[in-house]
Design a protein around this motif. Sequence first.
Motif, PDB file in Angstrom:
ATOM      1  N   GLU A 140      -2.101  -1.545  -3.162  1.00 47.57           N
ATOM      2  CA  GLU A 140      -1.544  -0.332  -3.785  1.00 47.57           C
ATOM      3  C   GLU A 140      -1.332  -0.492  -5.283  1.00 47.57           C
ATOM      4  O   GLU A 140      -0.664   0.319  -5.908  1.00 47.57           O
ATOM      5  N   ILE A 141      -1.886  -1.560  -5.855  1.00 53.55           N
ATOM      6  CA  ILE A 141      -1.759  -1.797  -7.302  1.00 53.55           C
ATOM      7  C   ILE A 141      -3.159  -1.725  -7.906  1.00 53.55           C
ATOM      8  O   ILE A 141      -3.950  -2.665  -7.758  1.00 53.55           O
ATOM      9  N   PRO A 142      -3.495  -0.631  -8.596  1.00 54.04           N
ATOM     10  CA  PRO A 142      -4.853  -0.479  -9.136  1.00 54.04           C
ATOM     11  C   PRO A 142      -5.044  -1.071 -10.521  1.00 54.04           C
ATOM     12  O   PRO A 142      -6.180  -1.296 -10.937  1.00 54.04           O
ATOM     13  N   GLN A 143      -3.957  -1.307 -11.263  1.00 50.15           N
ATOM     14  CA  GLN A 143      -4.134  -1.811 -12.629  1.00 50.15           C
ATOM     15  C   GLN A 143      -2.859  -2.466 -13.128  1.00 50.15           C
ATOM     16  O   GLN A 143      -1.753  -2.189 -12.664  1.00 50.15           O
ATOM     17  N   PHE A 146       7.588 -13.223 -19.246  1.00 52.14           N
ATOM     18  CA  PHE A 146       7.132 -11.848 -19.433  1.00 52.14           C
ATOM     19  C   PHE A 146       8.273 -10.867 -19.228  1.00 52.14           C
ATOM     20  O   PHE A 146       9.263 -11.162 -18.557  1.00 52.14           O
ATOM     21  N   ALA A 147       8.104  -9.675 -19.785  1.00 48.93           N
ATOM     22  CA  ALA A 147       8.883  -8.516 -19.373  1.00 48.93           C
ATOM     23  C   ALA A 147       8.009  -7.722 -18.418  1.00 48.93           C
ATOM     24  O   ALA A 147       6.818  -7.551 -18.671  1.00 48.93           O
ATOM     25  N   VAL A 148       8.588  -7.261 -17.323  1.00 48.23           N
ATOM     26  CA  VAL A 148       7.820  -6.523 -16.324  1.00 48.23           C
ATOM     27  C   VAL A 148       8.329  -5.093 -16.223  1.00 48.23           C
ATOM     28  O   VAL A 148       9.536  -4.857 -16.090  1.00 48.23           O
ATOM     29  N   PHE A 149       7.379  -4.158 -16.314  1.00 46.20           N
ATOM     30  CA  PHE A 149       7.654  -2.733 -16.142  1.00 46.20           C
ATOM     31  C   PHE A 149       6.891  -2.240 -14.921  1.00 46.20           C
ATOM     32  O   PHE A 149       5.829  -2.771 -14.576  1.00 46.20           O
ATOM     33  N   LEU A 150       7.436  -1.210 -14.296  1.00 50.14           N
ATOM     34  CA  LEU A 150       6.789  -0.572 -13.154  1.00 50.14           C
ATOM     35  C   LEU A 150       6.379   0.844 -13.527  1.00 50.14           C
ATOM     36  O   LEU A 150       7.076   1.528 -14.284  1.00 50.14           O
ATOM     37  N   GLN A 151       5.233   1.281 -12.980  1.00 50.46           N
ATOM     38  CA  GLN A 151       4.745   2.635 -13.219  1.00 50.46           C
ATOM     39  C   GLN A 151       4.361   3.268 -11.880  1.00 50.46           C
ATOM     40  O   GLN A 151       3.222   3.180 -11.433  1.00 50.46           O
ATOM     41  N   PRO A 152       5.306   3.962 -11.249  1.00 53.31           N
ATOM     42  CA  PRO A 152       4.998   4.586  -9.961  1.00 53.31           C
ATOM     43  C   PRO A 152       4.250   5.903 -10.076  1.00 53.31           C
ATOM     44  O   PRO A 152       3.711   6.404  -9.087  1.00 53.31           O
ATOM     45  N   GLY A 153       4.219   6.508 -11.276  1.00 49.78           N
ATOM     46  CA  GLY A 153       3.559   7.796 -11.462  1.00 49.78           C
ATOM     47  C   GLY A 153       2.900   7.884 -12.817  1.00 49.78           C
ATOM     48  O   GLY A 153       2.165   6.993 -13.224  1.00 49.78           O
ATOM     49  N   GLY A 154       3.189   8.981 -13.526  1.00 46.99           N
ATOM     50  CA  GLY A 154       2.607   9.187 -14.849  1.00 46.99           C
ATOM     51  C   GLY A 154       3.248   8.310 -15.903  1.00 46.99           C
ATOM     52  O   GLY A 154       4.086   7.440 -15.616  1.00 46.99           O
ATOM     53  N   VAL A 155       2.858   8.559 -17.151  1.00 50.11           N
ATOM     54  CA  VAL A 155       3.353   7.744 -18.269  1.00 50.11           C
ATOM     55  C   VAL A 155       4.874   7.755 -18.332  1.00 50.11           C
ATOM     56  O   VAL A 155       5.518   6.731 -18.610  1.00 50.11           O
ATOM     57  N   ASP A 156       5.477   8.904 -18.064  1.00 44.42           N
ATOM     58  CA  ASP A 156       6.931   9.015 -18.177  1.00 44.42           C
ATOM     59  C   ASP A 156       7.675   8.273 -17.071  1.00 44.42           C
ATOM     60  O   ASP A 156       8.905   8.140 -17.139  1.00 44.42           O
ATOM     61  N   SER A 157       6.967   7.815 -16.051  1.00 39.19           N
ATOM     62  CA  SER A 157       7.635   7.115 -14.949  1.00 39.19           C
ATOM     63  C   SER A 157       7.842   5.628 -15.237  1.00 39.19           C
ATOM     64  O   SER A 157       8.502   4.934 -14.450  1.00 39.19           O
ATOM     65  N   VAL A 158       7.294   5.116 -16.331  1.00 40.82           N
ATOM     66  CA  VAL A 158       7.387   3.688 -16.635  1.00 40.82           C
ATOM     67  C   VAL A 158       8.845   3.294 -16.882  1.00 40.82           C
ATOM     68  O   VAL A 158       9.555   3.933 -17.661  1.00 40.82           O
ATOM     69  N   HIS A 159       9.274   2.236 -16.211  1.00 40.90           N
ATOM     70  CA  HIS A 159      10.645   1.753 -16.391  1.00 40.90           C
ATOM     71  C   HIS A 159      10.672   0.235 -16.221  1.00 40.90           C
ATOM     72  O   HIS A 159       9.812  -0.355 -15.548  1.00 40.90           O
ATOM     73  N   ALA A 160      11.667  -0.381 -16.843  1.00 37.21           N
ATOM     74  CA  ALA A 160      11.770  -1.841 -16.831  1.00 37.21           C
ATOM     75  C   ALA A 160      12.268  -2.330 -15.481  1.00 37.21           C
ATOM     76  O   ALA A 160      13.209  -1.778 -14.904  1.00 37.21           O
ATOM     77  N   HIS A 206       1.702   1.205  -9.496  1.00 39.39           N
ATOM     78  CA  HIS A 206       1.700   1.077  -8.034  1.00 39.39           C
ATOM     79  C   HIS A 206       1.708   2.461  -7.402  1.00 39.39           C
ATOM     80  O   HIS A 206       2.395   3.381  -7.841  1.00 39.39           O
ATOM     81  N   LEU A 207       0.903   2.597  -6.353  1.00 36.87           N
ATOM     82  CA  LEU A 207       0.666   3.884  -5.710  1.00 36.87           C
ATOM     83  C   LEU A 207       1.600   4.143  -4.547  1.00 36.87           C
ATOM     84  O   LEU A 207       1.565   5.230  -3.953  1.00 36.87           O
ATOM     85  N   ALA A 208       2.421   3.173  -4.191  1.00 38.79           N
ATOM     86  CA  ALA A 208       3.418   3.324  -3.130  1.00 38.79           C
ATOM     87  C   ALA A 208       4.667   2.569  -3.570  1.00 38.79           C
ATOM     88  O   ALA A 208       4.595   1.642  -4.380  1.00 38.79           O
ATOM     89  N   PRO A 209       5.839   2.968  -3.053  1.00 35.81           N
ATOM     90  CA  PRO A 209       7.071   2.255  -3.430  1.00 35.81           C
ATOM     91  C   PRO A 209       6.968   0.762  -3.108  1.00 35.81           C
ATOM     92  O   PRO A 209       6.378   0.369  -2.094  1.00 35.81           O
TER      93      PRO A 209
END
Length: 464
Positions: free
Chosen positions: A191-194, A231-245, A210-213
């Motif tokens: 579920e992780i394409p990139q 590293f610092a790790v961010f998650l992106q469950p949706g669009g650009v605005d969904s990115v969070h630490a 990620h395409l699923a929780p």
Amino acid sequence: MARPNRIDQTPFALDILDLSHDGRGVARRENGKTVFVAGALPGERVLAKQTARSRSFDEAVVVEVERASPDRVQPRCPHFGVCGGCALQHLEESKQILAKQRVLLENFERIGHVAPEAVLPPLTDAQWGYRRKGRFSVRRVEKKGKTLVGFREQDPRFVADLSICHTAIPEIGERVEALSRLVDAMDARREIPQIEFIAGDQTVALVFRHLAPLSAADRERLEAFAREHGFAVFLQPGGVDSVHALWPADPPLSFRLPQWDVELGFRPLDFIQVNRGLNEKMIARALELLDAQPGERVLDLFCGLGNFTLPLARGAAHVVGVEGDAGLVARARENARRNGLGNVEFHAADLAQPLAGQPWARQGFDRLLLDPPRSGADGVLRQLPLDGLKRIVYVSCHPGSLARDAGYLVRERGWALRAAGVMDMFPHTAHVESIAVFETRGPGGRGPAARGQGPGKDLEPDIG
């Protein structure tokens, strides 16, 4: 039903005549049809295998080099020729930038029907370990029993099976296999394409799409990886605005431009120039060519985070930056406050759309700097009142659109293309970054740069 004709895989001999804009050798078959040959260099005789065909040209790949070019070198990367991230590792480094310079000049001639009065010396910097921003594709491949993390192959249907990347900054390039093992151990590995990476001066950030929780266990795996490798790790469950630490909670993301005492903050998916060292040299050249004076007003179009705008504000009376991405405009304004610059303002506007009603477009300016996307600046240049401008500096990531826009400025708006040159933002790739400076024509069609005044006085032709 007849089956389509398959491509004959029998190797055939070719003499390579030229290098294409995408870094492939150019040859002609006995019937006169053009062939683009991956891995071949001008002057070589090769055995090639055809990989694709169309009505107007064929595509092929080198099987054996029978007569090598003196400019051929051994590629550093074991994945060269398969990974699509690089196209020119087999060409000696000093020749790569000259090949790009030739592409720029040919585009001016063929598309713009113009030629610069002078060719600027090429700008270069670190050839390896320079890429501080990029995107890896991710794919679980059951036949290999592993998850692949890397750039796309030359055949973009596939993800390259990388163990290392020599063009990425070492923090990333030396940890490709570690990223692969990390994702392969996750519950969400399918579920992780990139994974995107971006580096500031203090922090290297990874953004996991990620395409699923994600499960609690996956979050723990990601945090442990971040702690282990810094590293610092961010998650992106949706669009650009969904990115969070994910970890740490508020990682610092910024880089300094020491020559201008400027610091630029950014978010993990923001656009920043890929090559830090080359970026600083590019800014210095752009400001030198623009030659803004202390009492002048400057317009900076497609300004992004303020990469050129804020250094310009250190010397000009007032600078106006315009950008289509409202988020970048917000960060640019914050960057101006961060650096205590009160003589700069930023506006959000789609520069591909009509500008009527935009108050900044009616203001008077002395000089114009623009750094458009690949599509160029044709739309905005046709709308701007260019009368009163003394000089235009155009930074380009696509020589074709620069050549088109240069032709418009010269033939339809009466400007002179005083100088242009290439900048190696992406060594070992076929990407051509360039810069051009235009001036109004003075009496007899000669402006200050052509008469030996201003920054143009040091511009000497250097076409390699």
